[in-house]
Design a protein around this motif. Structure first.
Motif, mmCIF file in Angstrom:
data_model
loop_
_atom_site.group_PDB
_atom_site.id
_atom_site.type_symbol
_atom_site.label_atom_id
_atom_site.label_comp_id
_atom_site.label_asym_id
_atom_site.label_seq_id
_atom_site.Cartn_x
_atom_site.Cartn_y
_atom_site.Cartn_z
ATOM 1 N N LYS A 59 0.832 -1.217 0.000
ATOM 2 C CA LYS A 59 0.000 0.000 0.000
ATOM 3 C C LYS A 59 0.860 1.258 0.000
ATOM 4 N N SER A 60 1.837 1.306 0.932
ATOM 5 C CA SER A 60 2.660 2.517 1.031
ATOM 6 C C SER A 60 3.425 2.756 -0.264
ATOM 7 N N SER A 61 3.986 1.692 -0.831
ATOM 8 C CA SER A 61 4.729 1.823 -2.087
ATOM 9 C C SER A 61 3.806 2.354 -3.174
ATOM 10 N N ILE A 82 -2.517 5.558 8.246
ATOM 11 C CA ILE A 82 -2.764 5.037 9.593
ATOM 12 C C ILE A 82 -2.275 3.603 9.710
ATOM 13 N N ASP A 83 -1.066 3.414 9.205
ATOM 14 C CA ASP A 83 -0.384 2.136 9.416
ATOM 15 C C ASP A 83 1.062 2.410 9.778
ATOM 16 N N PRO A 84 1.281 3.150 10.832
ATOM 17 C CA PRO A 84 2.662 3.529 11.161
ATOM 18 C C PRO A 84 3.477 2.352 11.661
ATOM 19 N N SER A 85 2.851 1.181 11.848
ATOM 20 C CA SER A 85 3.583 0.024 12.358
ATOM 21 C C SER A 85 4.357 -0.685 11.251
ATOM 22 N N SER A 86 4.035 -0.376 10.006
ATOM 23 C CA SER A 86 4.668 -1.072 8.882
ATOM 24 C C SER A 86 6.188 -0.991 8.957
ATOM 25 N N PRO A 87 6.867 -2.135 8.769
ATOM 26 C CA PRO A 87 8.342 -2.129 8.837
ATOM 27 C C PRO A 87 8.932 -1.217 7.749
ATOM 28 N N VAL A 144 -5.822 8.249 1.677
ATOM 29 C CA VAL A 144 -5.796 7.710 3.037
ATOM 30 C C VAL A 144 -5.368 6.255 2.965
ATOM 31 N N GLU A 145 -4.279 5.936 3.645
ATOM 32 C CA GLU A 145 -3.789 4.550 3.644
ATOM 33 C C GLU A 145 -4.112 3.883 4.972
ATOM 34 N N THR A 146 -4.825 2.765 4.927
ATOM 35 C CA THR A 146 -5.125 2.042 6.167
ATOM 36 C C THR A 146 -4.890 0.548 5.977
#
Ligand SMILES: Nc1nc2c(ncn2[C@@H]2O[C@H](COP(=O)(O)OP(=O)(O)O)[C@@H](O)[C@H]2O)c(=O)[nH]1
Ligand SMILES: [Mg+2]
Length: 370
Positions: A59-61, A82-87, A144-146
């Protein structure tokens, strides 16, 4: 900085003022409600795109490449993550910095991770507020990324204009698993990591799933293949997003007019298979306005729209005994379209009288059920 200054700078798109405003709603500090009151009248210009999917789906990419694509088109893009946990993102603040470096540090791209601490209900409210803040700050697109889990995130994605669900090849079981919550909110589906094996199979499985149920709006979500890491398929994704946005805008056009301009309420929507039409019903006094939309190209309404480009299609009057009414009109030599009643909206018996018999007005007789 006093609040009037903050607002003025926010509306000019000043990144620091945007960041401060989002922090305000995130922490629920005093003045947040007042800030949002000033922000809301400035919203409604951005296209809000929700991107969701399992952790690691890319998603982030994908969001970064899509943002770059929009930026290259001369648009301003805001990103709320809202996925700040992603490595990959390496924690909220650091992650945002790394991503900003890729995206280019300028006024045309703004990225912000939302803290996940605290209750999730608060998070979804703060996220929706952050989206409004970016909208008011003049961004053309807000992404918005979740992570696609949990009811709260589904709620966030639902507030987007266009919801994109990201899958990867060889996750047949995952498709089954996320089906319950996420499948029905996807307006566009992406199979990312299309450089991997199993793309065709995943696409087939997805098509089969999507084919099972018709959406109420009859939209068939497109499936786009991407390789985010190689910027492949980004243009197709953008086109799919635009096509759904245009579809739902046209879709709500007339309905929006009647409800906004006259305050009428859509109390019932249904598809009348027999007429290949979708009907929205808006009561006005003892009568009601019905908005009609064709569900296929050979619908009588498609022909009408092609010829006339909209307008009043017909007037319906209620009768007690439709068979008797038809017989009476026929005995008076009036031309009928339907000699026999058929099934219309809400299961009522209906029949049309030819405009040639009624001074050019298409007339529908309706016998209501009790
Ligand atoms: N092979 C391949 N790897 C990808 C692709 N897109 C993303 N990745 C990688 O997948 C990992 C997770 O990506 P990320 O964007 O953080 O996923 P997120 O958790 O969904 O936001 C990273 O190592 C990316 O480099 C792709 O299209 N192909
Ligand atoms: Mg991510």
């Amino acid at each position: 900085m006093s609040d009037p200054d903050l607002l003025a700078k926010l509306f000019q798109g000043d990144p620091r003022s945007i960041a401060r405003s989002i922090t305000k709603v995130e922490s629920g500090s005093e003045g947040a409600a007042e800030l949002m009151k000033a922000v809301f009248p400035r919203t409604g210009n951005a296209i809000v795109i929700g991107i969701t999917g399992a952790p690691g789906a890319g998603k982030s990419s994908l969001v970064d490449k899509l943002a770059l694509y929009y930026k290259d088109q001369g648009e301003k893009v805001g990103i709320v993550c809202i996925d700040p946990s992603s490595p990959f993102s390496g924690g909220a603040i650091l992650g945002d910095r790394i991503r900003m470096a890729t995206l280019g540090m300028d006024k045309n791209v703004f990225i912000r991770s939302m803290a996940t601490r605290g209750n999730l209900g608060g998070l979804s409210r703060a996220t929706v507020d952050a989206v409004s803040i970016l909208d008011a700050a003049g961004f053309d697109k807000v992404i918005v990324e979740t992570v696609g889990v949990g009811q709260d995130e589904v709620e966030i994605v639902k507030t987007a204009d266009v919801s994109v669900v990201v899958l990867v090849p060889g996750m047949g079981d995952d498709i089954q698993a996320i089906k319950a919550g996420i499948m029905e909110i996807g307006d566009v589906f992406v199979i990312n990591k299309a450089d991997r094996e199993g793309v065709i199979r995943t696409q087939k499985e997805l098509e089969a799933l999507l084919g099972l149920a018709h959406r109420p709006d009859m939209w068939m979500p497109p499936i786009v293949r991407t390789v985010a890491t190689e910027s492949k398929g980004i243009e197709d994704l953008s086109a799919a997003i635009t096509s759904y946005f245009d579809f739902q805008k046209a879709e709500t056009g007339a309905l929006k007019f009647w409800s906004d301009a006259l305050g009428l309420e859509n109390v019932h929507t249904e598809i009348v298979e027999d007429q290949k039409v979708r009907v929205a019903m808006l009561p006005i006094g003892e009568s009601r306005i019905e908005l009609l939309e064709p569900t296929s190209e050979d619908s009588p309404i498609s022909k009408f729209l092609e010829k006339r480009g909209g307008g009043i299609h017909h007037i319906a009057v209620e009768v007690d005994d439709i068979t008797a009414s038809l017989a009476k009109l026929k005995s008076q030599g009036m031309r009928l379209i339907d000699e026999e009643p058929r099934i219309g909206a809400e299961g009522c018996l209906v029949a049309f009288v030819h405009p040639a018999a009624t001074n050019g007005v298409l007339l529908e007789l309706v016998q209501t059920n009790d």
